[in-house]
Design a protein around this motif. Sequence first.
Motif, PDB file in Angstrom:
ATOM      1  N   UNK A   7       0.737  -1.160  -0.072  1.00  0.00           N
ATOM      2  CA  UNK A   7      -0.208   0.113  -0.296  1.00  0.00           C
ATOM      3  C   UNK A   7       0.818   1.327   0.045  1.00  0.00           C
ATOM      4  N   UNK A   8       0.618   2.055  -0.986  1.00  0.00           N
ATOM      5  CA  UNK A   8       1.657   3.337  -1.023  1.00  0.00           C
ATOM      6  C   UNK A   8       0.739   4.688  -1.130  1.00  0.00           C
ATOM      7  N   UNK A   9       0.806   5.514  -0.273  1.00  0.00           N
ATOM      8  CA  UNK A   9       0.401   6.902  -0.318  1.00  0.00           C
ATOM      9  C   UNK A   9      -1.051   6.746  -0.395  1.00  0.00           C
ATOM     10  N   UNK A  10      -1.989   5.731   0.095  1.00  0.00           N
ATOM     11  CA  UNK A  10      -3.223   5.641  -0.025  1.00  0.00           C
ATOM     12  C   UNK A  10      -4.120   6.870   0.831  1.00  0.00           C
ATOM     13  N   UNK A  16     -19.117  12.704   1.837  1.00  0.00           N
ATOM     14  CA  UNK A  16     -19.400  13.461   2.662  1.00  0.00           C
ATOM     15  C   UNK A  16     -18.605  14.562   3.067  1.00  0.00           C
ATOM     16  N   UNK A  17     -17.168  13.983   2.473  1.00  0.00           N
ATOM     17  CA  UNK A  17     -16.087  15.060   2.652  1.00  0.00           C
ATOM     18  C   UNK A  17     -15.094  14.418   4.141  1.00  0.00           C
ATOM     19  N   UNK A  18     -15.527  13.306   4.618  1.00  0.00           N
ATOM     20  CA  UNK A  18     -14.778  12.849   5.682  1.00  0.00           C
ATOM     21  C   UNK A  18     -13.431  12.220   5.229  1.00  0.00           C
ATOM     22  N   UNK A  19     -12.110  12.823   5.638  1.00  0.00           N
ATOM     23  CA  UNK A  19     -11.342  12.023   5.078  1.00  0.00           C
ATOM     24  C   UNK A  19     -10.722  10.915   6.138  1.00  0.00           C
ATOM     25  N   UNK A  20     -10.784   9.716   5.751  1.00  0.00           N
ATOM     26  CA  UNK A  20     -10.677   8.452   6.439  1.00  0.00           C
ATOM     27  C   UNK A  20      -9.005   7.783   6.344  1.00  0.00           C
ATOM     28  N   UNK A  21      -8.432   8.083   5.049  1.00  0.00           N
ATOM     29  CA  UNK A  21      -7.062   7.811   5.155  1.00  0.00           C
ATOM     30  C   UNK A  21      -6.295   9.100   4.392  1.00  0.00           C
ATOM     31  N   UNK A  22      -4.991   9.300   5.004  1.00  0.00           N
ATOM     32  CA  UNK A  22      -4.250  10.148   4.602  1.00  0.00           C
ATOM     33  C   UNK A  22      -3.025   9.840   4.217  1.00  0.00           C
ATOM     34  N   UNK A  23      -2.560   9.261   3.235  1.00  0.00           N
ATOM     35  CA  UNK A  23      -1.108   8.871   2.885  1.00  0.00           C
ATOM     36  C   UNK A  23      -0.737   7.658   3.547  1.00  0.00           C
ATOM     37  N   UNK A  24      -1.563   6.800   3.667  1.00  0.00           N
ATOM     38  CA  UNK A  24      -1.035   5.432   4.498  1.00  0.00           C
ATOM     39  C   UNK A  24       0.007   4.476   3.454  1.00  0.00           C
ATOM     40  N   UNK A  25       1.057   4.189   4.111  1.00  0.00           N
ATOM     41  CA  UNK A  25       1.859   3.114   3.617  1.00  0.00           C
ATOM     42  C   UNK A  25       2.011   2.013   4.352  1.00  0.00           C
ATOM     43  N   UNK A  26       1.703   0.749   3.687  1.00  0.00           N
ATOM     44  CA  UNK A  26       1.812  -0.441   4.376  1.00  0.00           C
ATOM     45  C   UNK A  26       2.374  -1.579   3.503  1.00  0.00           C
ATOM     46  N   UNK A  27       3.319  -2.089   4.040  1.00  0.00           N
ATOM     47  CA  UNK A  27       3.994  -3.274   3.388  1.00  0.00           C
ATOM     48  C   UNK A  27       4.156  -4.478   4.244  1.00  0.00           C
ATOM     49  N   UNK A  63      -6.261   8.781  -3.378  1.00  0.00           N
ATOM     50  CA  UNK A  63      -4.987   8.876  -4.150  1.00  0.00           C
ATOM     51  C   UNK A  63      -4.289   7.475  -3.553  1.00  0.00           C
ATOM     52  N   UNK A  64      -3.281   7.198  -4.215  1.00  0.00           N
ATOM     53  CA  UNK A  64      -2.256   6.083  -4.078  1.00  0.00           C
ATOM     54  C   UNK A  64      -2.920   4.850  -4.624  1.00  0.00           C
ATOM     55  N   UNK A  65      -2.059   3.619  -4.295  1.00  0.00           N
ATOM     56  CA  UNK A  65      -2.049   2.591  -4.761  1.00  0.00           C
ATOM     57  C   UNK A  65      -2.193   1.264  -3.990  1.00  0.00           C
ATOM     58  N   UNK A  66      -2.841   0.225  -4.285  1.00  0.00           N
ATOM     59  CA  UNK A  66      -2.808  -1.119  -3.430  1.00  0.00           C
ATOM     60  C   UNK A  66      -2.344  -2.114  -4.557  1.00  0.00           C
TER      61      UNK A  66
END
Length: 259
Positions: A7-10, A16-27, A63-66
């Motif tokens: 997971x890169x930069x997810x 409704x505008x709620x920001x649930x994830x902000x730039x998550x990286x997980x390997x 944004x980002x990728x999985x």
Amino acid sequence: MTPVLDVQGLSYAYPDGHQALSGVDLHVHAGERVALLGPNGAGKTTLVLHLNGILSAATGHGAGSVTVSGLPITKEHLLEVRRRVGIVFQDPDDQLFMGSVRADVAFGPANLGLKGQALEDRVMLALDLVGMADFADRPPHHLSFGQRRRVAVATVLAMEPEILVLDEPSSNLDPASRRELADILRGLDVTLLMVTHDLPYALELCPRSVVLSEGRVVADGATYDVLTDSELMAAHRLELPWGFDPRAMAVSEDAGPIA
């Protein structure tokens, strides 16, 4: 080594505008057992729903990728990714809807085209892995909650996933069922990602923990180190059960703590 889950930069915001994830990286690498920890509202469920394409950053809200075993989660790869990433939801009744245990476990592989003896062998192997082979012809609603959870795990194992994602696997289990499920999970030859508020269970099963808070990864390390970092725990509303002290437990290098 290429991660089995990358997971890169997810980032993801709901309509409704709620920001649930902000730039998550997980390997996560093959064979790892990782606990995903965090307070309610941290973004854990949103992250899990991205791991097999139920949610997607490509919808215009993120944004980002999985990537799963080198496959990006895109429309053309979605069926294969969902076979490789199996999610066991918190309520087993969300996954059990057929008239018998055997039919429930057969449903997924049958939809992939498996038939006859090959399908039967796949079903019975999955049930055997969770200790439920003797219940193959029972209606799921005749089983205990703990037994239904094990069958729910079997429905995912029958798809031969590379990654098993479990949402609060120990919730609503009595102590014996909790221990039995832990023994089963330790014996599986699969990469494990476990979302849980049960911090002792995380320590027991997962050598590594990742902490999410307000949609960001705030810690990633040995579960013992996370649970004994009092400042980290307090800052992100993580609390150990009364009387439970990780420092009082012996920790094995490969299987978590032992009494």
